[in-house]
Enzyme design. Structure first.
Site: not given
Ligand code: PMP
Length: 446
Positions: A151, A254, A282
């Site tokens: 994700y 990511d 995060k």
């Molecule tokens: N990339 C990864 C690997 C994530 O786990 C997440 C959120 N769980 C995101 C991107 C998206 O981040 P946000 O919720 O701050 O938009």
């Protein structure tokens, strides 16, 4: 005193939830917070301090969800409260250049090996979206490759194959099912998205060879952290990096989840990688909406003059920059002592849980990388990819366990696909309480 009985009163949470449903769609602001995950109704959290949270009825919990891992310093860290309050008192945001963003960027660059230059965003979704736009602009290619079960945010061309499916529905390894995770997506965007199984270099190589000269970027999580916690196989990420380089494809790592949790420089430091672009979120803002993308200066220079467009009223908000700067400073103190602390404490917790499952004959394992951990109900010794997760992990049982643990004062992530996290605010006492609560929860589930 900590609530450890099964007779926990949640009447105020329930009342708030009834009221919430009059004004908010489904009573919440994200489906991951609502009744599909919390079938007994969400618990309204009202206060957090250190590693603990309190709900609207005054019940206390050891919190391992920690805002999906954003709170690496725990709740309401006194130094951060002071820093943010000071920033707020002087002006929370100007949507203009500030010295705070310069210092935050300098700290970020010192910690993150691949970050030659940085841009701040508000969310991980924005950061990955921009990294992909940049990759397309830089290479002149339109397609990108992602992995099933990963994700990267909730915008159109990336929102595919990131949910678990019944084992029979995942498609062949050589041709994974490309299921859109939302209705209303721009289908045209999805045509440029290639989906491949993770931890599988031959499949990756085949997919690259099938699209010669067309792929701008391959984007991957460093640790698969949206199917529980699944570590990369030895050499997998290096192999991916090598393949991408060989074919002129940009490697986007990511680190929204892994950043500032596994090592000072994220999993690129831990696994010794040199990605072209990286995204963070995060833990960077430790509770405030701060995210970033960074990487090679020659690629990032496509942003100059708005050639690749990145706007945002709230980018690099002053309070966010104050929080990030202070938190990064704390995380680098004493040669990264914070990271040694969370790894050790997570060792104790995971070791204790594993021993408890063995003693009670419960078919469950703890998968983890450093402070990130997830409990999986399975007969297998380990789960190494999305397909194994879909086939062998009992997600319903995990959900029942999480609700039981709430009753005994422990707040783990309630979704089997997510994970929990040990932070610098957790203590050995929290670990002991959690092991005691887990024993009671397992007994009462049995
Ligand atoms: N990339 C990864 C690997 C994530 O786990 C997440 C959120 N769980 C995101 C991107 C998206 O981040 P946000 O919720 O701050 O938009």
């Amino acid at each position: 005193m900590m609530e450890t009985s099964q007779t926990q009163n949640r009447s105020r949470s329930q009342q708030w939830f009834e009221r919430a449903q009059q004004s908010l769609v489904e009573g919440v602001n994200s489906p991951s917070r609502g009744a599909t995950v919390y079938t007994a109704g969400p618990i309204m959290l009202e206060r957090g301090q250190g590693s603990h949270v309190w709900d609207a009825d005054g019940n206390e919990y050891v919190d391992f969800m920690m805002s999906f891992g954003a709170l690496i310093q725990g709740h309401a860290h006194p130094a951060l409260v002071k820093t943010v309050s000071n920033a707020m008192a002087e002006g929370s945001h100007f949507a203009a250049a500030t010295s705070a963003e310069v210092e935050a960027a300098e700290r970020f660059r010192r910690m993150v090996p691949s970050a030659e230059v940085v841009r701040f965003t508000n969310t991980g979704s924005e950061a990955t979206m921009l990294a992909l736009r940049l990759a397309r602009a830089h290479t002149g290619r339109t397609k990108f490759l992602k992995f099933e079960g990963h994700y990267h945010g909730w915008y159109d061309d990336i929102l595919v194959a990131s949910n678990p499916l019944p084992p029979g529905a995942v498609g062949l390894r050589s041709d994974p099912v490309k299921i859109a995770d939302s209705s209303g997506l721009n289908r045209h965007a999805l045509e440029d998205t290639i989906v491949v199984p993770w931890n599988d270099l031959p499949s990756l190589e085949r997919a690259i060879q099938n699209h010669p000269g067309q792929i701008a970027a391959v984007i991957t999580e460093g640790v698969m952290a949206n199917m529980g916690v699944i570590p990369p196989d030895d050499g997998y990420l290096e192999g991916l990096q090598k393949l991408a380089r060989h074919h002129g494809i940009l490697f986007i790592l990511d680190e929204t989840v892994t950043g500032f949790r596994i090592a000072p420089g994220g999993c690129q430091e831990y696994y010794k990688l040199q990605p072209d672009l990286v995204s963070f979120g995060k833990a960077l803002g430790c509770g405030l909406p701060v995210a970033a993308f960074a990487g090679r200066a020659d690629v990032m220079s496509e942003l100059a003059g708005g050639s690749v467009l990145h706007y945002g009223t709230h980018n690099a908000s002053r309070i966010g920059m104050f929080a990030a700067r202070a938190s990064l400073r704390k995380l680098t103190r004493d040669g990264g002592a914070a990271f040694r602390y969370i790894w050790n404490l997570a060792d104790q917790l995971a070791g204790g849980l594993t021993e408890l499952f063995r003693r009670k004959g419960v078919p469950a394992i703890v998968q983890r990388v450093g402070p990130m951990f997830q409990i999986m109900f399975t007969e297998r010794e380990s789960i190494r990819d999305y397909r194994e997760f879909c086939r062998y992990v009992d997600r319903r049982k995990y959900q029942r366990l999480s609700w039981k643990l709430f009753e005994f004062g422990v707040y783990i992530s309630p979704a089997a696909t997510l994970h929990s996290i040990v932070t610098v605010a957790h203590t050995a006492d929290d670990v002991e309480r959690t092991l005691a609560a887990m024993e009671k929860a397992l007994d009462s589930l049995a």
